[in-house]
Design a protein around this motif. Sequence first.
Motif, PDB file in Angstrom:
ATOM      1  N   GLU A 144       0.801  -1.352   0.083  1.00 20.99           N
ATOM      2  CA  GLU A 144      -0.024  -0.024  -0.198  1.00 20.99           C
ATOM      3  C   GLU A 144       0.936   1.458   0.121  1.00 20.99           C
ATOM      4  O   GLU A 144       0.550   2.306  -0.689  1.00 20.99           O
ATOM      5  N   LYS A 145       1.981   1.283   0.693  1.00 22.02           N
ATOM      6  CA  LYS A 145       2.945   2.346   0.729  1.00 22.02           C
ATOM      7  C   LYS A 145       3.367   2.808  -0.578  1.00 22.02           C
ATOM      8  O   LYS A 145       3.528   3.908  -1.060  1.00 22.02           O
ATOM      9  N   GLU A 147       1.671   2.339  -3.450  1.00 20.67           N
ATOM     10  CA  GLU A 147       0.855   2.945  -4.062  1.00 20.67           C
ATOM     11  C   GLU A 147       0.337   4.132  -3.697  1.00 20.67           C
ATOM     12  O   GLU A 147       0.156   5.099  -4.515  1.00 20.67           O
ATOM     13  N   GLN A 148       0.547   4.429  -2.465  1.00 17.54           N
ATOM     14  CA  GLN A 148       0.064   5.946  -1.984  1.00 17.54           C
ATOM     15  C   GLN A 148       1.150   6.939  -2.359  1.00 17.54           C
ATOM     16  O   GLN A 148       0.809   7.991  -2.663  1.00 17.54           O
ATOM     17  N   THR A 149       2.530   6.623  -2.516  1.00 17.26           N
ATOM     18  CA  THR A 149       3.574   7.373  -3.335  1.00 17.26           C
ATOM     19  C   THR A 149       3.021   7.610  -4.471  1.00 17.26           C
ATOM     20  O   THR A 149       3.374   9.039  -4.775  1.00 17.26           O
ATOM     21  N   TRP A 151       0.048   7.824  -5.919  1.00 15.30           N
ATOM     22  CA  TRP A 151      -1.162   8.857  -5.851  1.00 15.30           C
ATOM     23  C   TRP A 151      -0.621  10.260  -5.292  1.00 15.30           C
ATOM     24  O   TRP A 151      -1.013  11.312  -6.106  1.00 15.30           O
ATOM     25  N   ASN A 152       0.233  10.415  -4.476  1.00 14.85           N
ATOM     26  CA  ASN A 152       0.879  11.645  -4.039  1.00 14.85           C
ATOM     27  C   ASN A 152       1.640  12.251  -5.322  1.00 14.85           C
ATOM     28  O   ASN A 152       1.302  13.551  -5.755  1.00 14.85           O
TER      29      ASN A 152
END
Length: 598
Positions: A144-145, A147-149, A151-152
Amino acid sequence: MEHLRTLKPLFTIPQHWIHIRCIPPRYCSNLANTSVTSGERRRRTVDKFNSHISSGPSFQDFLKGVPVNKTYAADGDCSDKHSYLSEDLELGNSRKVYFETYGCQMNVNDTEIAWSILQRKGYQRTVDLSEADVVLLVTCSIREKAEQTIWNRLQQLTAMKKRRLKTQTPMKIGILGCMAERLKTELLEREKLVDVLAGPDAYRDLPRLLTVADGGQQASNVLLSLEETYADIMPVHHAPQGHSAFVSIMRGCDNMCSYCIVPFTRGRERSRPVSSILEEVRMLSDQGVKEVTLLGQNVNSYRDTSQEQFCGSDLTQLSRGFKTVYRAKQGGLRFSDLLDQVSRIDPDMRIRFTSPHPKDFPDEVLHLIAERKNICQQIHLPAQSGSSKVLKAMRRGYTREAYLDLVKNVKRIIPEVSLSSDFISGFCGEKEEDHQQTLSLIREVGYNVGFLFAYSMRKKTHAFHRLQDDVPAEVKQRRLEECISVFREEAARVNAALIGSTQLVLVEGESKRSAKDLCGRTDGNMKVIFPKEDVAVQPSESNTAPVNAGDYVLVKISSANSQSLRGRALSHSSLRGTVKHYKTEHVVSDTAMIETCS
């Protein structure tokens, strides 16, 4: 049933749609005007594309017997009217593309493949984001980490894109790789952040997707393939100073571990023909590359069935005590055969491979590594857990005891081997006792590199559908920190024993911390830092020469910590020399690494 044969088909292709191509080129009259700029030609072709779309076939065109009035171009264009994306539309016209690569080494190789495809179409590559016309993010979905990178980063790029909308060439943003396949709907619909999506098996389609995006449409192709290996695409390698390179040999994974998203984002296993792999390695050798890493999601399950003579009836041999969720596979040229042929191309080129699965280490592979001086005696053995109960829940296909038996067998055949591993802290149902068994396994084996992470549940996986993510986040983090701490303790202990030894080091370049130092790696993949100074051309000679990236040098180790070794270069050398390989220890934490997928 007889009356069914008399029914007329509802959908047919009208005969006036027979595919005809005319020889004259499309825009010969327009291109003759040399004052027309590349940007103007691009806009004209995009306008023509939009015109084709608006006047294209409707549903009525596909119904038998419905008359369709066809119109033809008045400008002398004699191309096929229904080939909406002709070759000139797909040309890059020197537009600049900027890549950002996240995740595993396979994504590095995917970047090189995607760039090779776009380069052929006339795109240019830039390392300056501010001048990019196309920004492509090669993404990872393993946690998940990661993927969040992305998105940001998309939010940042979208803000930059909006500032450029009034310019002559609006920026296009594309997502490539695993995240494109896994989150296609969210990426296209969430705040309209993305123009192009291309999954791991759709890079050939990038020129068409970018052309569609130029017409103002979002474009996507995330279809997975049972055959795509990009065997005919020669990657454009961008290794530092050109001394090392990645070579993809297979794609996909059949293991279906319960925590892993890779089979769902990269598809089933398929292996690249051995002939194309050998051709690429020979080319890299001719270019002076000194280290090649063979890549695959499950690299040592390689099985080439592209030629009839490879397709025998013998079953794939697994490591003793290991099993799979699928039936044993028959025939094919195996990983040991490929490794044998690759290592013979250049005796002075190091050969590594990643990421393997422990189940695919029959003795023949281990004996080959022990015998060949240029196959690095460093093996990645992803354990994931030290608990048999957790390993069963993970569907890894082995117990703690079987894994330790494999480690013993590896060390028996390759006494000076360096081992690395992956571990997941806080998997579904993991108790404190299971965690303690993982810590004891780390101490017992003595790895040289560790890739350690807290568990992150992924949609589509077996764990998502069947298991409970029941370990609290703070417990996962505490267990992860304890695993990292044990790795570092063991690394410091083992590395201290190397002080006074001499290591054969392949030089990578200047140290990141000081321009006065050089850094390189040992056969066991351990980082070594030493002063930048001229050294003897040969151990017994007085003549000296500078040390450059890509050189082999002998370095005497003077100090060590859990992360690296320090020493002083004695002389230039080569793999053909008689230099003993020493085992080294090292650990990589969660904050700085390239991930592996096994």
